[in-house]
Design a protein around this motif. Sequence first.
Motif, PDB file in Angstrom:
ATOM      1  N   SER A 171      -6.782   7.807  10.228  1.00 16.46           N
ATOM      2  CA  SER A 171      -6.949   9.214   9.864  1.00 16.46           C
ATOM      3  C   SER A 171      -5.581   9.748   9.446  1.00 16.46           C
ATOM      4  CB  SER A 171      -7.500  10.022  11.042  1.00 16.46           C
ATOM      5  OG  SER A 171      -7.860  11.327  10.640  1.00 16.46           O
ATOM      6  N   TRP A 172      -5.539  10.478   8.331  1.00 19.53           N
ATOM      7  CA  TRP A 172      -4.278  10.981   7.770  1.00 19.53           C
ATOM      8  C   TRP A 172      -4.269  12.499   7.855  1.00 19.53           C
ATOM      9  CZ3 TRP A 172       0.435   9.648   6.376  1.00 19.53           C
ATOM     10  CH2 TRP A 172       1.151  10.446   5.480  1.00 19.53           C
ATOM     11  N   HIS A 173      -3.215  13.047   8.461  1.00 18.06           N
ATOM     12  CA  HIS A 173      -3.094  14.495   8.637  1.00 18.06           C
ATOM     13  C   HIS A 173      -1.722  14.935   8.141  1.00 18.06           C
ATOM     14  CE1 HIS A 173      -6.603  14.877  11.476  1.00 18.06           C
ATOM     15  NE2 HIS A 173      -6.389  13.576  11.475  1.00 18.06           N
ATOM     16  N   GLY A 174      -1.648  16.162   7.608  1.00 16.98           N
ATOM     17  CA  GLY A 174      -0.358  16.623   7.142  1.00 16.98           C
ATOM     18  C   GLY A 174      -0.400  17.996   6.522  1.00 16.98           C
ATOM     19  N   ASP A 175       0.765  18.422   6.051  1.00 19.83           N
ATOM     20  CA  ASP A 175       0.881  19.690   5.343  1.00 19.83           C
ATOM     21  C   ASP A 175       0.162  19.582   3.999  1.00 19.83           C
ATOM     22  OD1 ASP A 175       2.489  20.309   7.485  1.00 19.83           O
ATOM     23  OD2 ASP A 175       4.370  20.264   6.347  1.00 19.83           O
ATOM     24  N   ALA A 176      -0.095  20.714   3.388  1.00 25.39           N
ATOM     25  CA  ALA A 176      -0.737  20.737   2.074  1.00 25.39           C
ATOM     26  C   ALA A 176       0.084  19.936   1.068  1.00 25.39           C
ATOM     27  CB  ALA A 176      -0.900  22.173   1.595  1.00 25.39           C
ATOM     28  N   GLY A 177      -0.593  19.117   0.285  1.00 28.82           N
ATOM     29  CA  GLY A 177       0.077  18.345  -0.756  1.00 28.82           C
ATOM     30  C   GLY A 177       0.649  17.019  -0.313  1.00 28.82           C
ATOM     31  N   THR A 178       0.406  16.608   0.941  1.00 30.53           N
ATOM     32  CA  THR A 178       1.000  15.362   1.446  1.00 30.53           C
ATOM     33  C   THR A 178      -0.001  14.210   1.388  1.00 30.53           C
ATOM     34  OG1 THR A 178       0.449  16.038   3.712  1.00 30.53           O
ATOM     35  CG2 THR A 178       2.687  16.491   2.933  1.00 30.53           C
ATOM     36  N   ARG A 179      -0.620  14.029   0.246  1.00 34.26           N
ATOM     37  CA  ARG A 179      -1.476  12.858   0.078  1.00 34.26           C
ATOM     38  C   ARG A 179      -0.629  11.588   0.124  1.00 34.26           C
ATOM     39  NH1 ARG A 179      -4.561  13.894  -5.344  1.00 34.26           N
ATOM     40  NH2 ARG A 179      -2.534  14.836  -5.819  1.00 34.26           N
ATOM     41  N   TYR A 180      -1.235  10.503   0.616  1.00 36.89           N
ATOM     42  CA  TYR A 180      -0.480   9.268   0.835  1.00 36.89           C
ATOM     43  C   TYR A 180      -1.268   8.100   0.273  1.00 36.89           C
ATOM     44  CZ  TYR A 180       2.282   5.773   3.400  1.00 36.89           C
ATOM     45  OH  TYR A 180       3.094   4.719   3.744  1.00 36.89           O
ATOM     46  N   THR A 181      -0.592   7.234  -0.480  1.00 37.06           N
ATOM     47  CA  THR A 181      -1.219   6.053  -1.063  1.00 37.06           C
ATOM     48  C   THR A 181      -0.489   4.802  -0.603  1.00 37.06           C
ATOM     49  OG1 THR A 181      -1.931   7.281  -3.033  1.00 37.06           O
ATOM     50  CG2 THR A 181      -1.825   4.885  -3.210  1.00 37.06           C
ATOM     51  N   TYR A 182      -1.231   3.825  -0.099  1.00 30.42           N
ATOM     52  CA  TYR A 182      -0.661   2.524   0.247  1.00 30.42           C
ATOM     53  C   TYR A 182      -1.754   1.471   0.092  1.00 30.42           C
ATOM     54  CZ  TYR A 182      -3.058   2.563   4.791  1.00 30.42           C
ATOM     55  OH  TYR A 182      -4.016   2.583   5.779  1.00 30.42           O
ATOM     56  N   SER A 183      -1.356   0.266  -0.292  1.00 24.09           N
ATOM     57  CA  SER A 183      -2.295  -0.855  -0.477  1.00 24.09           C
ATOM     58  C   SER A 183      -3.489  -0.467  -1.343  1.00 24.09           C
ATOM     59  CB  SER A 183      -2.780  -1.375   0.892  1.00 24.09           C
ATOM     60  OG  SER A 183      -1.707  -1.842   1.663  1.00 24.09           O
ATOM     61  N   GLY A 184      -3.243   0.395  -2.333  1.00 23.53           N
ATOM     62  CA  GLY A 184      -4.311   0.797  -3.224  1.00 23.53           C
ATOM     63  C   GLY A 184      -5.244   1.850  -2.676  1.00 23.53           C
ATOM     64  N   ILE A 185      -4.967   2.369  -1.461  1.00 23.03           N
ATOM     65  CA  ILE A 185      -5.802   3.388  -0.833  1.00 23.03           C
ATOM     66  C   ILE A 185      -5.085   4.734  -0.918  1.00 23.03           C
ATOM     67  CG2 ILE A 185      -6.898   4.143   1.318  1.00 23.03           C
ATOM     68  CD1 ILE A 185      -6.770   1.201   2.235  1.00 23.03           C
ATOM     69  N   THR A 186      -5.776   5.755  -1.391  1.00 17.37           N
ATOM     70  CA  THR A 186      -5.249   7.113  -1.341  1.00 17.37           C
ATOM     71  C   THR A 186      -6.001   7.871  -0.262  1.00 17.37           C
ATOM     72  OG1 THR A 186      -4.647   7.125  -3.689  1.00 17.37           O
ATOM     73  CG2 THR A 186      -4.882   9.263  -2.603  1.00 17.37           C
TER      74      THR A 186
ATOM     75  N   HIS B 149      -9.222  -7.705  18.114  1.00 17.25           N
ATOM     76  CA  HIS B 149      -9.452  -8.178  16.753  1.00 17.25           C
ATOM     77  C   HIS B 149      -8.830  -7.264  15.697  1.00 17.25           C
ATOM     78  CE1 HIS B 149     -12.173 -11.236  18.274  1.00 17.25           C
ATOM     79  NE2 HIS B 149     -12.821 -10.295  18.951  1.00 17.25           N
ATOM     80  N   ASP B 150      -8.587  -6.007  16.035  1.00 19.26           N
ATOM     81  CA  ASP B 150      -7.991  -5.084  15.072  1.00 19.26           C
ATOM     82  C   ASP B 150      -6.498  -5.354  14.931  1.00 19.26           C
ATOM     83  OD1 ASP B 150     -10.354  -3.918  14.427  1.00 19.26           O
ATOM     84  OD2 ASP B 150      -9.988  -2.030  15.456  1.00 19.26           O
ATOM     85  N   SER B 151      -5.988  -5.126  13.725  1.00 18.42           N
ATOM     86  CA  SER B 151      -4.603  -5.527  13.449  1.00 18.42           C
ATOM     87  C   SER B 151      -4.105  -4.822  12.199  1.00 18.42           C
ATOM     88  CB  SER B 151      -4.534  -7.047  13.234  1.00 18.42           C
ATOM     89  OG  SER B 151      -5.298  -7.413  12.084  1.00 18.42           O
ATOM     90  N   VAL B 152      -2.819  -5.040  11.891  1.00 16.92           N
ATOM     91  CA  VAL B 152      -2.253  -4.672  10.595  1.00 16.92           C
ATOM     92  C   VAL B 152      -1.323  -5.804  10.177  1.00 16.92           C
ATOM     93  CG1 VAL B 152      -0.355  -3.340  11.630  1.00 16.92           C
ATOM     94  CG2 VAL B 152      -1.016  -2.920   9.270  1.00 16.92           C
ATOM     95  N   GLY B 153      -1.463  -6.238   8.924  1.00 18.04           N
ATOM     96  CA  GLY B 153      -0.699  -7.383   8.438  1.00 18.04           C
ATOM     97  C   GLY B 153       0.743  -7.034   8.101  1.00 18.04           C
ATOM     98  N   TRP B 154       1.480  -8.053   7.672  1.00 19.38           N
ATOM     99  CA  TRP B 154       2.894  -7.886   7.358  1.00 19.38           C
ATOM    100  C   TRP B 154       3.071  -6.931   6.178  1.00 19.38           C
ATOM    101  CZ3 TRP B 154       6.344  -9.287  10.713  1.00 19.38           C
ATOM    102  CH2 TRP B 154       6.094 -10.356  11.578  1.00 19.38           C
ATOM    103  N   HIS B 155       3.961  -5.964   6.355  1.00 16.53           N
ATOM    104  CA  HIS B 155       4.233  -4.987   5.306  1.00 16.53           C
ATOM    105  C   HIS B 155       5.507  -4.225   5.647  1.00 16.53           C
ATOM    106  CE1 HIS B 155       2.489  -2.391   8.387  1.00 16.53           C
ATOM    107  NE2 HIS B 155       2.997  -1.349   7.727  1.00 16.53           N
ATOM    108  N   SER B 156       5.990  -3.464   4.669  1.00 19.67           N
ATOM    109  CA  SER B 156       7.057  -2.492   4.886  1.00 19.67           C
ATOM    110  C   SER B 156       6.540  -1.133   4.440  1.00 19.67           C
ATOM    111  CB  SER B 156       8.311  -2.847   4.082  1.00 19.67           C
ATOM    112  OG  SER B 156       8.865  -4.079   4.497  1.00 19.67           O
ATOM    113  N   ASP B 157       6.969  -0.090   5.120  1.00 21.39           N
ATOM    114  CA  ASP B 157       6.609   1.270   4.718  1.00 21.39           C
ATOM    115  C   ASP B 157       7.653   1.752   3.716  1.00 21.39           C
ATOM    116  OD1 ASP B 157       4.314   1.522   6.393  1.00 21.39           O
ATOM    117  OD2 ASP B 157       5.648   1.802   8.104  1.00 21.39           O
ATOM    118  N   ASN B 158       7.510   1.275   2.487  1.00 19.20           N
ATOM    119  CA  ASN B 158       8.538   1.525   1.469  1.00 19.20           C
ATOM    120  C   ASN B 158       7.965   2.191   0.224  1.00 19.20           C
ATOM    121  OD1 ASN B 158       7.067  -0.636   0.554  1.00 19.20           O
ATOM    122  ND2 ASN B 158       8.802  -2.043   0.358  1.00 19.20           N
ATOM    123  N   GLU B 159       6.880   2.935   0.383  1.00 14.99           N
ATOM    124  CA  GLU B 159       6.314   3.653  -0.750  1.00 14.99           C
ATOM    125  C   GLU B 159       7.308   4.710  -1.259  1.00 14.99           C
ATOM    126  OE1 GLU B 159       3.278   1.631   1.449  1.00 14.99           O
ATOM    127  OE2 GLU B 159       4.675   3.177   2.129  1.00 14.99           O
TER     128      GLU B 159
END
Length: 209
Positions: free
Chosen positions: A68-83, A120-130
């Motif tokens: 779930s993504w929460h934030g101030d107005a205008g703070t849309r976030y895209t990573y791994s092809g997901i917005t 079973h839930d996980s997150v694969g190797w990545h960097s938060d470098n968007e």
Amino acid sequence: MSVTPDLFEAPRQLEPLAVPDADLRFMHAFYPPDECAALFATLMAETPWRQERIEVWGKVHDQPRLTSWHGDAGTRYTYSGITLDTCPWTPTLTRLRQDVEAATGQRYNSVLLNLYRDRHDSVGWHSDNERELGGEPVIASLSFGATRSFRLRHRERLHAPVNISLTDGSLLLMAGAMQRHWQHAVPKESREKGPRINLTFRRIQPRPG
């Protein structure tokens, strides 16, 4: 290298971890156990959890966790092809943001919540470098629930891998050149694990609209 917090002599402030090419700071028991349990239950109940679909090697899969993504107005976030659609701050998230800002001396305008339901839930190797995170992102990672392993590997394999146990109520600050030099992951576990909620507070450049 494994970095394990001292469960009996919890630091009173964020303590630096000896990880090269990165600024990592950690605090065990940022919140006490009884408060962790209450916050975990509240976040579970009031968060609009979603399971996103991601494309990996040309195939579309369910993301192996809920978000779930929460934030101030205008703070849309895209990573791994997901917005991600931006949800408003709740009173609980606002309180947590204020606490984390006071502890880290940083300002955040958004937060990504991840729910790891079991081993079973996980997150694969990545960097938060968007791009919208800037050149040296400052990310505060707050955990509630079951302890999970947070693993780091250097991009150029110059240093040994690092494993940090993220315990209930702990706070990890990632800053400096970490996202440029290191990748991180939360792998699946071989043994049963209860649910865990992780919140990563960020500051991104707001987009118009």
